[in-house]
Motif scaffolding. Structure first.
Motif, PDB file in Angstrom:
ATOM      1  N   MET A   1       4.688  -2.886   5.218  1.00  0.00           N
ATOM      2  CA  MET A   1       4.193  -1.509   5.279  1.00  0.00           C
ATOM      3  C   MET A   1       5.259  -0.526   5.750  1.00  0.00           C
ATOM      4  O   MET A   1       6.103  -0.838   6.596  1.00  0.00           O
ATOM      5  CB  MET A   1       3.003  -1.461   6.250  1.00  0.00           C
ATOM      6  CG  MET A   1       1.832  -2.337   5.807  1.00  0.00           C
ATOM      7  SD  MET A   1       0.450  -2.369   6.992  1.00  0.00           S
ATOM      8  CE  MET A   1       1.042  -3.607   8.164  1.00  0.00           C
TER       9      MET A   1
ATOM     10  N   ARG B   1       5.880   3.330   7.614  1.00  0.00           N
ATOM     11  CA  ARG B   1       5.215   3.966   8.768  1.00  0.00           C
ATOM     12  C   ARG B   1       3.920   4.630   8.332  1.00  0.00           C
ATOM     13  O   ARG B   1       3.852   5.253   7.280  1.00  0.00           O
ATOM     14  CB  ARG B   1       6.146   4.996   9.412  1.00  0.00           C
ATOM     15  CG  ARG B   1       7.234   4.317  10.248  1.00  0.00           C
ATOM     16  CD  ARG B   1       7.881   5.300  11.204  1.00  0.00           C
ATOM     17  NE  ARG B   1       6.904   5.815  12.148  1.00  0.00           N
ATOM     18  CZ  ARG B   1       7.077   6.919  12.868  1.00  0.00           C
ATOM     19  NH1 ARG B   1       8.184   7.617  12.749  1.00  0.00           N
ATOM     20  NH2 ARG B   1       6.137   7.317  13.707  1.00  0.00           N
ATOM     21  N   PHE B   2       2.919   4.527   9.184  1.00  0.00           N
ATOM     22  CA  PHE B   2       1.591   5.035   8.856  1.00  0.00           C
ATOM     23  C   PHE B   2       1.591   6.567   8.902  1.00  0.00           C
ATOM     24  O   PHE B   2       2.347   7.181   9.657  1.00  0.00           O
ATOM     25  CB  PHE B   2       0.564   4.486   9.848  1.00  0.00           C
ATOM     26  CG  PHE B   2       0.631   2.986  10.040  1.00  0.00           C
ATOM     27  CD1 PHE B   2       0.931   2.143   8.971  1.00  0.00           C
ATOM     28  CD2 PHE B   2       0.390   2.410  11.284  1.00  0.00           C
ATOM     29  CE1 PHE B   2       0.992   0.756   9.140  1.00  0.00           C
ATOM     30  CE2 PHE B   2       0.442   1.039  11.474  1.00  0.00           C
ATOM     31  CZ  PHE B   2       0.746   0.207  10.401  1.00  0.00           C
ATOM     32  N   SER B   3       0.717   7.164   8.119  1.00  0.00           N
ATOM     33  CA  SER B   3       0.617   8.626   8.121  1.00  0.00           C
ATOM     34  C   SER B   3      -0.830   9.091   8.026  1.00  0.00           C
ATOM     35  O   SER B   3      -1.118  10.149   7.474  1.00  0.00           O
ATOM     36  CB  SER B   3       1.449   9.211   6.973  1.00  0.00           C
ATOM     37  OG  SER B   3       1.009   8.669   5.724  1.00  0.00           O
ATOM     38  N   GLY B   4      -1.743   8.276   8.571  1.00  0.00           N
ATOM     39  CA  GLY B   4      -3.154   8.676   8.566  1.00  0.00           C
ATOM     40  C   GLY B   4      -3.438   9.709   9.647  1.00  0.00           C
ATOM     41  O   GLY B   4      -2.552  10.127  10.384  1.00  0.00           O
ATOM     42  N   GLY B   5      -4.703  10.089   9.732  1.00  0.00           N
ATOM     43  CA  GLY B   5      -5.145  11.019  10.770  1.00  0.00           C
ATOM     44  C   GLY B   5      -4.989  12.461  10.318  1.00  0.00           C
ATOM     45  O   GLY B   5      -4.422  12.735   9.287  1.00  0.00           O
TER      46      GLY B   5
ATOM     47  N   VAL C   1       1.444  -8.374   4.592  1.00  0.00           N
ATOM     48  CA  VAL C   1       1.536  -6.993   4.115  1.00  0.00           C
ATOM     49  C   VAL C   1       2.807  -6.375   4.675  1.00  0.00           C
ATOM     50  O   VAL C   1       3.065  -6.461   5.887  1.00  0.00           O
ATOM     51  CB  VAL C   1       0.306  -6.170   4.547  1.00  0.00           C
ATOM     52  CG1 VAL C   1       0.330  -4.804   3.868  1.00  0.00           C
ATOM     53  CG2 VAL C   1      -0.982  -6.893   4.191  1.00  0.00           C
TER      54      VAL C   1
ATOM     55  N   PHE D   1       0.844  -1.195   0.000  1.00  0.00           N
ATOM     56  CA  PHE D   1       0.000   0.000   0.000  1.00  0.00           C
ATOM     57  C   PHE D   1       0.879   1.246   0.000  1.00  0.00           C
ATOM     58  O   PHE D   1       2.056   1.177   0.377  1.00  0.00           O
ATOM     59  CB  PHE D   1      -0.896   0.025   1.249  1.00  0.00           C
ATOM     60  CG  PHE D   1      -1.864  -1.119   1.304  1.00  0.00           C
ATOM     61  CD1 PHE D   1      -3.084  -1.054   0.642  1.00  0.00           C
ATOM     62  CD2 PHE D   1      -1.552  -2.279   2.006  1.00  0.00           C
ATOM     63  CE1 PHE D   1      -3.963  -2.111   0.676  1.00  0.00           C
ATOM     64  CE2 PHE D   1      -2.431  -3.347   2.045  1.00  0.00           C
ATOM     65  CZ  PHE D   1      -3.636  -3.269   1.377  1.00  0.00           C
ATOM     66  N   GLY D   2       0.271   2.357  -0.370  1.00  0.00           N
ATOM     67  CA  GLY D   2       0.907   3.669  -0.221  1.00  0.00           C
ATOM     68  C   GLY D   2       2.265   3.721  -0.883  1.00  0.00           C
ATOM     69  O   GLY D   2       2.450   3.255  -2.008  1.00  0.00           O
ATOM     70  N   PRO D   3       3.244   4.314  -0.205  1.00  0.00           N
ATOM     71  CA  PRO D   3       4.558   4.513  -0.817  1.00  0.00           C
ATOM     72  C   PRO D   3       5.269   3.206  -1.188  1.00  0.00           C
ATOM     73  O   PRO D   3       6.008   3.166  -2.173  1.00  0.00           O
ATOM     74  CB  PRO D   3       5.345   5.270   0.264  1.00  0.00           C
ATOM     75  CG  PRO D   3       4.562   5.161   1.528  1.00  0.00           C
ATOM     76  CD  PRO D   3       3.146   4.913   1.148  1.00  0.00           C
TER      77      PRO D   3
END
Lengths: 141, 80, 141, 80
Positions: free
Chosen positions: B74, B76-80, B72, B7-9
């Protein structure tokens, strides 16, 4: 709309979320909320849009765990979390957290804890779309 | 078969959102990572979190995968 | 409705307050709110209504000072405070605080600070009206 | 004339929301308090905050009042 934890493309209404939060109890004396919005500037760059990617089943499960943990840890009466996916524009809503307790301190502390933990634990990634291109946001360590 | 999702990057650098890896009896998620890292070094440079069947896994715990598992890798998350 | 600080008999809408809070800036990344509501139970007594008395000119001036202080102290972009007077029923809204900043930490901290300071500094008194009589609320020391 | 206002629980115990006290040159808010306390002992037992013309005043600062000043004797606040 009635699920207490949601990932959705659409916008949401604070009034409706807070109304749903309060629906079950007349004992709530304090309700804290946090709303995260898309800014038109980030670290010196003009931002037009923000795109989201998520590992959806895990993101939803983590949000549900966070809600349950917050209710237990802070003795909340109720809590709700909504996070948008897809693409949002500058000024749009991104994330909403609402916490309700008998008194103000646990509601305020739980709200703070939830947004901090959400950023650490929920598999969502955001990309800033600027006039000169796109870039995934790198969280500060 | 093991399903590997990005996902993402990480997905951007792999150039795919999903790849399949043949299942071998006794393999762990770390074996899948070690197999994919030389193929996608730029993507795996971002990876700091892994999940197996939707649960975060620890680097120091080796549990054999079941056939059909979903892994998966991944950033680091960057939501919020 | 457009004043950022108000004492009023009428109820208010969170959505309208947050919309007014955001109106001037696209740089707000975090908005925190606190909503205080009338509970139907307080220290073991059933409460039907809450009545308010206030030294209005000083209460309004203190709320305006609190808003200005919070903006300076936490580097907020904007803040709003609404407190109801008159009589409210169990479940009704009493007080609303909204704080907006570029990032979440100052918005959340300012919101907490404002409700704590409001309780210490603003000359408003509340009376609980129960089936067996009325009693002014004595704040905990 | 000095206007003295009461609110909330203090007003209930005084039985009035406003009383007038004759002005004397050089009088301070503490003099008004000392004059009213024996007349309304139950009300003044609750008083812990005073304001002159809308500003909180300190017990240890004596400033002469102007004629027409407004004094408020208040119990601890319970808003919010």
């Amino acid at each position: 709309m009635n699920d207490a934890v949601r990932l959705q493309l659409e916008d949401f209404s604070q009034d409706e979320e807070v109304c749903a939060l309060r629906a079950g109890s007349m004992r709530m004396g304090g309700i804290a909320t946090f709303l995260g919005c898309a800014r038109d500037f980030s670290e010196g760059r003009e931002v037009c849009e923000i795109g989201f990617d998520a590992y959806r089943p895990m993101a939803l499960a983590e949000l549900q765990k966070l809600r349950t943990e917050a209710i237990e840890r802070f003795g909340l009466i109720e809590a709700r979390i909504v996070h948008r996916l897809g693409t949002v524009r500058a000024g749009d809503n991104i994330v909403f957290i609402a916490t309700g307790a008998e008194h103000r301190a646990p509601a305020l502390e739980a709200c703070r804890w939830l947004i901090d933990e959400l950023k650490e634990r929920v598999p969502i990634w955001k990309k800033e779309i600027t006039p000169s291109g796109e870039a995934w946001v790198t969280p500060h360590p | 078969m093991i399903t590997v999702l990005f996902f993402g990057p990480v997905a951007d650098r792999v150039g795919e959102r999903q790849i399949d890896v043949p299942f071998r009896e006794g393999m762990c998620w770390q074996d899948v990572r070690d197999e994919l890292t030389p193929r996608y070094p730029e993507a795996f440079a971002l990876v700091s979190i892994a999940a197996v069947n939707g649960e975060r896994v620890r680097d120091d715990v080796r549990t054999p995968l079941a056939d059909g598992a979903e892994i998966v890798f991944m950033s680091r998350f960057s939501g919020g």
